[in-house]
Write an enzyme that holds these catalytic residues in place. Sequence first.
Site, mmCIF file in Angstrom:
data_model
loop_
_atom_site.group_PDB
_atom_site.id
_atom_site.type_symbol
_atom_site.label_atom_id
_atom_site.label_comp_id
_atom_site.label_asym_id
_atom_site.label_seq_id
_atom_site.Cartn_x
_atom_site.Cartn_y
_atom_site.Cartn_z
ATOM 1 N N LYS A 113 8.285 36.617 166.806
ATOM 2 C CA LYS A 113 7.518 37.056 165.897
ATOM 3 C C LYS A 113 8.150 36.681 164.588
ATOM 4 O O LYS A 113 7.488 36.117 163.317
ATOM 5 C CB LYS A 113 6.935 38.170 165.801
ATOM 6 C CG LYS A 113 8.185 39.216 165.853
ATOM 7 C CD LYS A 113 7.421 40.544 166.232
ATOM 8 C CE LYS A 113 8.349 41.880 166.447
ATOM 9 N NZ LYS A 113 7.900 43.114 166.416
ATOM 10 N N ASP B 195 4.747 30.539 169.876
ATOM 11 C CA ASP B 195 4.545 31.233 170.701
ATOM 12 C C ASP B 195 6.295 32.023 171.199
ATOM 13 O O ASP B 195 6.249 32.199 172.372
ATOM 14 C CB ASP B 195 3.823 30.782 172.217
ATOM 15 C CG ASP B 195 3.571 32.005 173.111
ATOM 16 O OD1 ASP B 195 3.348 31.744 174.293
ATOM 17 O OD2 ASP B 195 3.558 33.415 172.735
ATOM 18 N N GLU C 170 -2.639 39.252 177.483
ATOM 19 C CA GLU C 170 -2.444 38.709 178.590
ATOM 20 C C GLU C 170 -2.336 39.740 179.860
ATOM 21 O O GLU C 170 -1.644 40.478 179.920
ATOM 22 C CB GLU C 170 -1.324 37.765 178.759
ATOM 23 C CG GLU C 170 -0.025 38.300 178.305
ATOM 24 C CD GLU C 170 0.233 37.793 176.806
ATOM 25 O OE1 GLU C 170 -0.744 37.824 176.225
ATOM 26 O OE2 GLU C 170 1.345 37.839 176.633
ATOM 27 N N ASP D 25 0.137 32.485 168.932
ATOM 28 C CA ASP D 25 -0.176 33.635 169.807
ATOM 29 C C ASP D 25 0.543 34.793 169.115
ATOM 30 O O ASP D 25 1.054 34.992 168.162
ATOM 31 C CB ASP D 25 0.429 33.344 171.025
ATOM 32 C CG ASP D 25 0.017 34.372 172.182
ATOM 33 O OD1 ASP D 25 0.824 34.652 173.352
ATOM 34 O OD2 ASP D 25 -1.113 35.133 172.058
ATOM 35 N N ASN D 26 -0.102 36.288 169.576
ATOM 36 C CA ASN D 26 0.377 37.532 169.226
ATOM 37 C C ASN D 26 0.446 37.829 167.986
ATOM 38 O O ASN D 26 1.357 38.745 167.417
ATOM 39 C CB ASN D 26 1.865 37.433 169.662
ATOM 40 C CG ASN D 26 2.037 36.984 171.228
ATOM 41 O OD1 ASN D 26 2.673 35.871 171.569
ATOM 42 N ND2 ASN D 26 1.557 37.746 172.194
HETATM 43 O O1 LIG Z 1 2.852 36.921 174.544
HETATM 44 C C1 LIG Z 1 3.673 37.666 174.374
HETATM 45 C C2 LIG Z 1 3.842 39.193 174.595
HETATM 46 C C3 LIG Z 1 4.954 39.909 174.303
HETATM 47 C C4 LIG Z 1 4.840 41.398 174.541
HETATM 48 C C5 LIG Z 1 5.669 41.830 175.745
HETATM 49 C C6 LIG Z 1 5.671 43.169 176.045
HETATM 50 C C7 LIG Z 1 5.129 44.010 175.195
HETATM 51 F F1 LIG Z 1 4.869 45.251 175.536
HETATM 52 C C8 LIG Z 1 3.972 43.491 174.075
HETATM 53 C C9 LIG Z 1 4.193 42.249 173.983
HETATM 54 C C10 LIG Z 1 6.133 39.116 173.841
HETATM 55 C C11 LIG Z 1 5.911 37.927 173.512
HETATM 56 N N1 LIG Z 1 7.215 37.311 172.947
HETATM 57 C C12 LIG Z 1 7.219 35.996 172.729
HETATM 58 C C13 LIG Z 1 5.937 35.234 173.056
HETATM 59 N N2 LIG Z 1 4.897 35.727 173.371
HETATM 60 C C14 LIG Z 1 4.909 37.081 173.814
HETATM 61 MG MG LIG Z 2 2.629 35.030 173.685
#
Ligand SMILES: Oc1cc(-c2ccc(F)cc2)cc2nccnc12
Ligand SMILES: [Mg+2]
Length: 217
Positions: A144, A141, A199, A169-170
């Site tokens: 990426k 997590d 989320e 995740d993601n």
């Molecule tokens: O769950 C997540 C969501 C996002 C994220 C933030 C903003 C947006 F617009 C889209 C996606 C970044 C992340 N980076 C590291 C680990 N987890 C993440």
């Molecule tokens: Mg995440």
Amino acid sequence: KGTTREQRALKYLKEHARQGDPDSVLETFDEFCRTQEWAMNAAEEKGDILDEIVRELQPTTCLELGTYCGYSAVRIARNLSPSARLITIEVNPDYAAVAREVVKLAGLQDKIEVINLDSADVIRELKTKYDVTKLDLVFLDHWKYLYIRDIKLIEEEKLLKKGSVVFADNVIIPGAPGYLEYIRGSKNYKSTFYSVHFEYMDDMKDGVEKSVYIGDE
Ligand SMILES: Oc1cc(-c2ccc(F)cc2)cc2nccnc12
Ligand SMILES: [Mg+2]
């Protein structure tokens, strides 16, 4: 404002959550994210799947890459057996500092170790410096582009065993380029994709990938 979003979240938790109660910390954090400010917690549907994995697997040694404020660390650790532990790695010092406070607030500091270093450097030292033999659960997590780097490193270090679970995740937003084709193309894993809401956003879809290691020890 002088404060960061993460510091404002911690302040809210300290004011509204019950000390020593992980469920209260998570519920309060979810409330903060839904009523005050969004934060990138592996929450709601993602968290439910994570809970299911932990309850079924009953892992002894867990590794999380990307602690952020400690939401998923608390979510994982609250379901761990007494002797089990979670090592969670966060490269950002400000996030790591907040996460340590959140872990303490939840009363889980004996089960969770927050390490403020680069994930690759820690993975290389898990056996020698962190007394790890095998990882039962890995939660990806963090950033990426690092999913594929770090899963290859974890394999190189022979840290997985038959039945180990790698949960990512993601895999849709922001996406994990290269990771999905790598893990789905590998004979050493059996992977399952779950379409979930992003989320705290009921009108956005993301995805998580659960991969069970079936390769040789
Ligand atoms: O769950 C997540 C969501 C996002 C994220 C933030 C903003 C947006 F617009 C889209 C996606 C970044 C992340 N980076 C590291 C680990 N987890 C993440
Ligand atoms: Mg995440």
